[in-house]
Design a protein around this motif. Structure first.
Motif, PDB file in Angstrom:
ATOM      1  N   PHE A 193       2.115   5.991   9.246  1.00 47.70           N
ATOM      2  CA  PHE A 193       0.877   6.762   9.228  1.00 47.70           C
ATOM      3  C   PHE A 193      -0.161   5.956   8.465  1.00 47.70           C
ATOM      4  N   SER A 194      -1.379   5.934   8.987  1.00 45.32           N
ATOM      5  CA  SER A 194      -2.469   5.254   8.300  1.00 45.32           C
ATOM      6  C   SER A 194      -3.630   6.209   8.122  1.00 45.32           C
ATOM      7  N   GLU A 220       9.681   9.696  -0.682  1.00 46.38           N
ATOM      8  CA  GLU A 220      10.727  10.301   0.136  1.00 46.38           C
ATOM      9  C   GLU A 220      10.504  10.103   1.634  1.00 46.38           C
ATOM     10  N   LEU A 221       9.299   9.714   2.026  1.00 48.21           N
ATOM     11  CA  LEU A 221       9.017   9.501   3.449  1.00 48.21           C
ATOM     12  C   LEU A 221       9.947   8.452   4.052  1.00 48.21           C
ATOM     13  N   LEU A 253       9.594   7.179   7.822  1.00 47.40           N
ATOM     14  CA  LEU A 253       8.137   7.248   7.828  1.00 47.40           C
ATOM     15  C   LEU A 253       7.561   6.366   6.733  1.00 47.40           C
ATOM     16  N   GLY A 254       6.393   5.816   6.997  1.00 41.44           N
ATOM     17  CA  GLY A 254       5.664   5.042   6.003  1.00 41.44           C
ATOM     18  C   GLY A 254       4.223   5.510   5.982  1.00 41.44           C
ATOM     19  N   ILE A 255       3.486   5.050   4.986  1.00 38.09           N
ATOM     20  CA  ILE A 255       2.102   5.494   4.851  1.00 38.09           C
ATOM     21  C   ILE A 255       1.260   4.367   4.259  1.00 38.09           C
ATOM     22  N   LEU A 282       2.368   3.427  15.269  1.00 40.52           N
ATOM     23  CA  LEU A 282       1.312   3.489  14.270  1.00 40.52           C
ATOM     24  C   LEU A 282       0.518   4.748  14.572  1.00 40.52           C
ATOM     25  N   ALA A 283       0.410   5.633  13.599  1.00 47.11           N
ATOM     26  CA  ALA A 283      -0.363   6.865  13.756  1.00 47.11           C
ATOM     27  C   ALA A 283      -1.581   6.785  12.845  1.00 47.11           C
TER      28      ALA A 283
END
Length: 155
Positions: free
Chosen positions: A3-4, A47-48, A53-55, A93-94
């Motif tokens: 996620f970006s 915890e992602l 998941l990443g951010i 990529l979101a």
């Protein structure tokens, strides 16, 4: 899934936690859409990774509002984000914010949803901006769009 967000807000910059402003709906929407089994707090962003998941952000500079960023910052941020995606190779990529995506990637016609663009082998999806300033989307309608992405990622 990476996620970006657009860029860090001032509270995010102060705490080091993404989407830290209390009115931001990212964390509740992430949970409502089924990405996380419980509502995470910004301080629990680590915890992602356990959920795959990443951010990150398009632009690194913190501002009170995203409209304080310049077009040049968005373009450079888009270039750096594409390089990060090419290196890390997430399946998806979101980008959270259609205007940010349009500006950073030079795609004026982009809409919320899956994009034709790929970065390496990473697919791209644009999500609505969860900021409380984005009154066009409710938490429920945002969760529906996030869930569409989650379902697409499972196939």
């Amino acid at each position: 899934m990476l996620f970006s967000g657009i860029n860090p807000g001032l509270l995010t910059a102060a705490t080091g936690h993404h989407f830290a402003r209390p009115g931001n709906r990212f964390w509740p929407v992430l949970h409502l859409s089924g990405f996380t089994p419980r509502l995470l707090k910004p301080a629990e962003q680590h915890e992602l990774l356990a959920y795959g998941l990443g951010i990150t952000n398009v632009v690194a500079r913190a501002t009170a509002r995203a409209d304080e960023l310049t077009a040049e910052e968005y373009l450079e941020g888009g270039r750096l984000l594409a390089a990060k995606v090419a290196l890390r190779r997430p399946r998806w990529l979101a980008v959270v914010g259609v205007t940010a995506y349009r500006t950073a990637f030079g795609d004026r016609r982009a809409q919320v949803g899956p994009q034709e663009r790929v970065i390496g082998e990473s697919r791209v999806w644009v999500l609505p901006n969860p900021s409380g300033l984005n009154a066009h989307w409710t938490a429920a309608t945002m969760a529906e769009e996030f869930a569409r992405l989650r379902e697409a990622a499972l196939t």
